[in-house]
Structure formats: structure tokens, C-alpha cells
Scaffold this motif. Structure first.
Motif, PDB file in Angstrom:
ATOM      1  N   VAL A 259       0.833  -1.213   0.000  1.00  0.00           N
ATOM      2  CA  VAL A 259       0.000   0.000   0.000  1.00  0.00           C
ATOM      3  C   VAL A 259       0.861   1.254   0.000  1.00  0.00           C
ATOM      4  O   VAL A 259       0.614   2.193  -0.771  1.00  0.00           O
ATOM      5  CB  VAL A 259      -0.955   0.002   1.220  1.00  0.00           C
ATOM      6  CG1 VAL A 259      -1.548   1.404   1.434  1.00  0.00           C
ATOM      7  CG2 VAL A 259      -2.077  -0.994   0.999  1.00  0.00           C
ATOM      8  N   LEU A 298      -4.871   1.488  -5.453  1.00  0.00           N
ATOM      9  CA  LEU A 298      -4.963   1.166  -4.033  1.00  0.00           C
ATOM     10  C   LEU A 298      -6.142   0.234  -3.747  1.00  0.00           C
ATOM     11  O   LEU A 298      -6.039  -0.672  -2.913  1.00  0.00           O
ATOM     12  CB  LEU A 298      -5.095   2.445  -3.212  1.00  0.00           C
ATOM     13  CG  LEU A 298      -3.819   3.284  -3.083  1.00  0.00           C
ATOM     14  CD1 LEU A 298      -4.140   4.665  -2.536  1.00  0.00           C
ATOM     15  CD2 LEU A 298      -2.806   2.590  -2.184  1.00  0.00           C
ATOM     16  N   ALA A 302      -5.983  -3.469  -2.141  1.00  0.00           N
ATOM     17  CA  ALA A 302      -6.807  -3.849  -0.995  1.00  0.00           C
ATOM     18  C   ALA A 302      -7.629  -5.098  -1.291  1.00  0.00           C
ATOM     19  O   ALA A 302      -7.799  -5.970  -0.418  1.00  0.00           O
ATOM     20  CB  ALA A 302      -7.728  -2.687  -0.593  1.00  0.00           C
TER      21      ALA A 302
END
Length: 306
Positions: A259, A298, A302
Motif C-alpha cells: 500500500v 490502491l 486492498a
């Protein structure tokens, strides 16, 4: 993913404000230059000093830092290698390498670390590494490559210590290492000055947008697309490969490493480019494109690792 939405929403709002200011010329023809110099020479050094003077330097020596450092060197080195083959200028290559590897760990990294990773301290090693290693090296290279300077040996050796950004960072580290507690009457003015750094950078960035062509279509198309591809796609993959393959990280630790590497290029890179009057178009377009690509990247990270 509330942290992602909140972080990008704040940044977008201030940039749009800068765009409106630029369109209306509310700050005159030199508004962007004034904001850039304010951030580079005053506000950013104050912010770095106040932040690093309270930082836990033990966070520097950690496995996440090694993942960050190695992935940074891989993607930045790739850009430098291409720039060398293509015979791009030193300033252009240096700014491009930063745009390809220097993540927005401050005004985006902190809220995303807090809301997505659940721990804002996870971004600390990245912040420290970028300010203590990447920034001094890059700005020194640009300083010494400028055509209007013929630096002596002493000037070459002392160049990092005459840069406001580096001075603010090293001074903060010195205070943290000695454990000295700065009196409130001294720290408060510095904190107020440091609070101007991020808004000034974002406003200057927004002011630069009116009249600009769409990113990735001008003469800087090649370097821009290369830096964005490295930043948005290559760096997270490289970080994942190093974290999982070399250090055998898994679970939350692997997720955090990927991340942080997937964050877009930092807006303060535009300040560096503007201050040294080199590769400003490359910096602006690379930052803009990587920031636009960051939310889907992102969210993909995730979904795969979160």
C-alpha cells in the motif's frame, strides 16, 4: 476505503482552489513562484524540522524500510538507466526518477495509513527514508549539475548542508537523536510556519494547471508515461516481490508494504522542479497522472491483499 477517499478529496479540493486562483490570476503573474519559494525555503524546512524532531528514529532500521528502500532504488534506477541511454539532462532524469519512486507519504500517506492500515506510524519509515536519504541525494545532484555553477570541491562537499530542505531535516533528526525537548515558545512559530507547507505546494500546483495541455501529450510524453508506469504499477509489484519473496512477509505486513509503495508521486516534487527550474512539466504531469491512478490501484491492492 474511507481513508483513500478522504485523503484524495482534501488534496483535490485544494488543487482546484489553486486552479481557480490561477484562472483568475488572483495572486498575479508571480503567484506560483512566490508560493513555491515560500514552501521550499521556509514552510517545508519548518515542517520537516518539527516532524522529525519528534520522530522515533528506531523506525528507520526495520524490515518495512528495507522493502521501501529496495523498491525505490529499483524503479528510480530503471528511470535513470533509460534517461542515460536517451541522453536526457541530469535535472530531467533526477526529477523523473523521483516522480517514479518518491511516494506521497505526508498528506496522503498518513490518512491512508490511519484509515486503511489502521496505524499511522507505519508510514514513518517511508517519511524518514525519503527525507534523510532520497531528498539530500537528489537535490545535491541537481545543485551540482546546474549549468550556471562551477562548484569547487568544498562547494561539492557542503552542497547538501546549504539546502533549506536538507537543513530542516537534519536539524530535526539531531534534536530527536539528542532527546532535547524544544521549548513551546520556539516550537509554536515553527509549527505555524510548517502548517503552510502542504497548502502552499498544492495551491502552487493548481495555479500551474490553467493553460496546460492534457498530461502525457507534449514533448515530455515519454518521460511522463515512463515515470507514471513505474510509480503506479511497477513500484507496488516490486515492493510485493521483495516483501514476499525476499523477506517472507505476509498478512498485514505485506499489505502495508505494498500500500505504501502504491501511493502516488508526492506534490513537493513539483516544488523541487519549480525551485530549480528544471523538468517542471514532467513533474506536474507525472504527479497529476499518478494521483488520478492511485485510487483504483490502491483499491486493487486492498482487494487482492487486504
Amino acid at each position: 476505503m474511507g481513508g483513500v477517499i478522504t485523503g484524495f478529496g482534501v488534496i483535490a479540493t485544494i488543487i482546484v482552489t489553486g486552479y481557480v486562483i490561477g484562472r483568475r490570476r488572483s495572486l498575479g503573474v508571480h503567484g506560483r513562484e512566490v508560493l513555491t519559494k515560500l514552501s521550499f525555503d521556509v514552510a517545508s524546512p519548518a515542517l520537516l524540522f518539527t516532524t522529525l524532531s519528534k520522530a522515533d528514529l528506531s523506525a528507520v532500521v526495520s524490515t518495512p524500510l528495507l522493502v521501501t528502500a529496495l523498491s525505490t532504488f529499483v524503479v528510480a534506477g530503471t528511470f535513470v538507466a533509460v534517461g542515460t541511454v536517451r541522453r536526457w539532462s541530469v535535472g530531467r532524469t533526477t526529477i523523473g526518477a523521483l516522480c517514479a519512486s518518491y511516494v506521497n507519504a505526508g498528506n496522503l500517506g498518513i490518512p491512508i495509513a490511519m484509515y486503511v492500515l489502521g496505524d499511522a506510524s507505519l508510514i514513518a519509515p517511508v517519511l524518514l527514508f525519503q527525507q534523510l536519504v532520497m531528498t539530500p541525494i537528489a537535490l545535491t545532484v541537481i545543485d551540482l549539475s546546474r549549468p550556471d555553477t562551477r562548484p569547487s570541491l568544498i562547494r561539492r562537499l557542503t552542497s547538501p548542508f546549504r539546502n533549506p530542505i536538507v537543513i530542516g531535516s537534519l536539524s530535526g533528526v539531531l534534536v530527536s537523536a539528542t532527546g532535547w525537548r524544544i521549548p513551546g515558545p520556539v516550537m509554536e512559530p515553527l509549527s505555524l510556519l510548517g502548517g503552510m507547507a502542504v497548502p502552499a505546494v498544492l495551491l502552487a500546483f493548481g495555479i500551474s494547471l490553467p493553460g496546460s495541455q492534457l498530461p502525457g501529450r507534449g514533448e515530455e510524453r515519454g518521460p511522463v508515461l515512463l515515470s507514471v508506469a513505474l510509480k503506479s504499477f511497477a513500484q507496488p509489484v516490486v515492493a510485493w516481490a521483495i516483501a514476499a519473496g525476499v523477506f517472507r512477509l505476509g498478512g498485514p505486513a505485506l499489505f502495508a508494504a505494498v500500500v505504501t509503495s502504491a501511493l502516488p508521486a508526492a506534490q513537493n516534487l513539483f516544488t523541487y522542479a519549480s525551485r530549480y527550474q528544471t523538468a517542471t512539466v514532467l513533474a506536474r504531469e507525472s504527479i497529476l497522472l499518478s494521483t488520478l491512478l492511485a485510487p483504483p490501484v490502491l483499491m486493487t491492492v486492498a482487494a487482492l491483499l487486504g
